[in-house]
Design an enzyme around this catalytic site. Structure first.
Site, short mmCIF file in Angstrom:
data_model
loop_
_atom_site.label_atom_id
_atom_site.label_comp_id
_atom_site.label_asym_id
_atom_site.label_seq_id
_atom_site.Cartn_x
_atom_site.Cartn_y
_atom_site.Cartn_z
N TRP A 1 0.84 -1.21 0.00
CA TRP A 1 0.00 0.00 0.00
C TRP A 1 0.87 1.26 0.00
CZ3 TRP A 1 -1.74 3.20 4.56
CH2 TRP A 1 -2.67 4.18 4.15
N TYR B 1 -4.88 -0.39 -4.88
CA TYR B 1 -3.60 0.26 -4.58
C TYR B 1 -2.99 0.82 -5.87
CZ TYR B 1 -3.69 -2.03 0.06
OH TYR B 1 -4.03 -2.46 1.32
N1 NAP Z 1 -6.83 -3.60 4.71
C1 NAP Z 1 -6.60 -2.32 4.70
O1 NAP Z 1 -7.51 -1.51 4.66
C2 NAP Z 1 -5.16 -1.84 4.76
C3 NAP Z 1 -4.90 -0.48 5.05
C4 NAP Z 1 -3.57 -0.10 5.12
C5 NAP Z 1 -2.56 -1.02 4.92
N2 NAP Z 1 -2.84 -2.32 4.63
C6 NAP Z 1 -1.79 -3.33 4.39
O2 NAP Z 1 -0.82 -3.30 5.42
C7 NAP Z 1 0.45 -3.00 4.88
C8 NAP Z 1 1.25 -2.20 5.87
O3 NAP Z 1 0.58 -0.96 6.16
P1 NAP Z 1 1.38 0.39 6.26
O4 NAP Z 1 2.24 0.55 5.06
O5 NAP Z 1 0.42 1.46 6.63
O6 NAP Z 1 2.34 0.02 7.50
P2 NAP Z 1 3.10 0.96 8.53
O7 NAP Z 1 4.14 0.11 9.14
O8 NAP Z 1 2.17 1.62 9.45
O9 NAP Z 1 3.76 2.09 7.62
C9 NAP Z 1 4.75 1.76 6.70
C10 NAP Z 1 5.51 3.02 6.28
O10 NAP Z 1 6.24 3.52 7.40
C11 NAP Z 1 7.55 3.91 6.99
N3 NAP Z 1 8.51 2.97 7.61
C12 NAP Z 1 8.44 1.61 7.64
N4 NAP Z 1 9.49 1.10 8.28
C13 NAP Z 1 10.23 2.14 8.67
C14 NAP Z 1 11.45 2.23 9.39
N5 NAP Z 1 12.08 1.15 9.83
N6 NAP Z 1 11.96 3.48 9.63
C15 NAP Z 1 11.31 4.59 9.19
N7 NAP Z 1 10.16 4.57 8.49
C16 NAP Z 1 9.62 3.33 8.25
C17 NAP Z 1 7.57 3.82 5.46
O11 NAP Z 1 7.05 5.02 4.90
P3 NAP Z 1 7.98 6.23 4.39
O12 NAP Z 1 9.39 5.75 4.29
O13 NAP Z 1 7.40 6.62 3.08
O14 NAP Z 1 7.80 7.31 5.40
C18 NAP Z 1 6.56 2.71 5.23
O15 NAP Z 1 6.03 2.70 3.93
C19 NAP Z 1 0.14 -2.29 3.55
O16 NAP Z 1 1.18 -2.36 2.62
C20 NAP Z 1 -1.06 -3.06 3.08
O17 NAP Z 1 -0.66 -4.29 2.52
C21 NAP Z 1 -4.14 -2.74 4.55
#
Ligand code: NAP
Length: 327
Positions: A21, A54
């Site tokens: 996402w 997405y």
């Molecule tokens: N079912 C649903 O409605 C729904 C909704 C949302 C997500 N999802 C699923 O869940 C997955 C994960 O959600 P999410 O992407 O929102 O997860 P999250 O862990 O809350 O956010 C991930 C974002 O945080 C930053 N990040 C991740 N690891 C990091 C680190 N070690 N240090 C610094 N920044 C870091 C990155 O963004 P930046 O580097 O760009 O800042 C990354 O893209 C999605 O890909 C999707 O498959 C499902």
């Protein structure tokens, strides 16, 4: 990496998984996707999450191209996609779980992913206007046709999930097996008592999303919004209030001494906390670059260090009292 059963199904998912996402197509091209997916796979990840909506279908195209280049044995990994918002504005194509849309949806996703089948399909949100029975039948048929093996829900309420399970049981259809709820230190409500019943009594799985609250829990927003972060992306202004909320930032800051004590990063602590919930089947992580994947995958090693005392200290920071529900 540990593997947990997806609810009471026979399938096992890596406790940390990887989703696309926001990132795929918008922040990561095919090469970056290949790098991140291989880093995750080498760390033991066997579950990759996607959705037709997405990046308007482009996220599936990027992941499909990445799978093609990675040439992994198909049996060694699981892929999911989700339907609800749709890709087109037709009256039967937006915000719906009608039979026609779901079947057209899976056919489109398989093309974009260049796969014969996905492992898991989700109803991305509940549809209050289509009878649940129609949706259950369509998901059952998609599974019977071998286009998917399991199905689940995302952000459905407990009564809707139970209704779908009961309809499926009544007609001997494939039942939904897992929910995909938001779950992180700030957002625990999907694991309130009402949901515990669904997990306990029906053996429903939980593939949780946004474990770092879109990056807020990594600590990266403590000095404002960094240029190369999610909140700085065009179209993500709606995240600004969330990542600059003083109360939330203070809580993240208060976690720092605990992370230091455990010799881990804030991201690893946030992910490890999610892993401690026994109802969680897998924590779906997200990353915009490969270094984040390397860092995040080590959360599995941090989880055992979260003793009851540490968990209590964390709860205190987030204002959760012992024995009190978190909703
Ligand atoms: N079912 C649903 O409605 C729904 C909704 C949302 C997500 N999802 C699923 O869940 C997955 C994960 O959600 P999410 O992407 O929102 O997860 P999250 O862990 O809350 O956010 C991930 C974002 O945080 C930053 N990040 C991740 N690891 C990091 C680190 N070690 N240090 C610094 N920044 C870091 C990155 O963004 P930046 O580097 O760009 O800042 C990354 O893209 C999605 O890909 C999707 O498959 C499902």
């Amino acid at each position: 990496m540990e593997y947990r059963h997806l609810g009471k199904t026979g399938i096992r998912v890596s406790e940390l998984s990887f989703g696309s996402w926001v990132t795929f197509h918008n922040q990561a091209d095919v090469k970056a996707a290949v790098d991140m997916m291989s880093a995750a796979y080498e760390a033991g990840v066997n579950f990759f999450d996607n959705a037709e909506v997405y990046a308007g279908g482009k996220s599936e195209e990027v992941m499909g191209e990445a799978f093609k280049q990675l040439v992994w044995r198909r049996g060694s990994y699981l892929v999911s996609t989700k339907f609800y918002w749709g890709l087109y504005d037709g009256v039967n194509e937006r915000n719906t779980l009608n039979r026609k849309r779901l079947i057209e949806g899976i056919n489109g996703s398989l093309k974009r992913l260049q796969l014969d089948y996905v492992d898991l399909i989700y109803c991305h949100r509940p549809d209050k206007t289509t009878p649940i029975e129609e949706t259950v039948w369509a998901m059952h048929n998609i599974i019977e046709w071998g286009k998917a093996f399991y199905w689940g829900t995302s952000e459905w309420d407990a009564a809707e999930i139970v209704s779908a399970i009961e309809i499926a049981e009544r007609h001997h259809l494939h039942k939904p097996v897992t929910e995909q709820p938001i779950y992180n230190l700030f957002e625990r409500q999907r694991f309130s008592r009402a949901y515990e019943r669904v997990y306990k009594e029906y053996g429903y799985g939980a593939t949780t999303f946004s474990p770092l609250a879109s990056g807020l829990l990594s600590g990266k927003y403590s000095q404002g919004i960094p240029e190369n972060s999610r909140a700085a992306l065009k179209g993500y202004d709606w995240l600004h209030d969330h990542v600059t909320d003083k109360e939330k930032l203070t809580k993240v800051q208060e976690l720092e001494p605990i992370a230091k004590e455990l010799d881990c990063t804030l991201s690893q602590l946030g992910l490890a906390w999610c892993l401690k919930n026994p109802f969680v089947s897998t924590v779906i992580t997200g990353a915009s670059r490969v270094e984040q994947v390397y860092e995040n995958m080590k959360a599995s090693e941090v989880a055992p260090k979260l003793t009851p005392e540490i968990l209590e200290r964390i709860d205190k920071i987030f204002g959760v009292k012992k024995e009190e529900d978190e909703d």
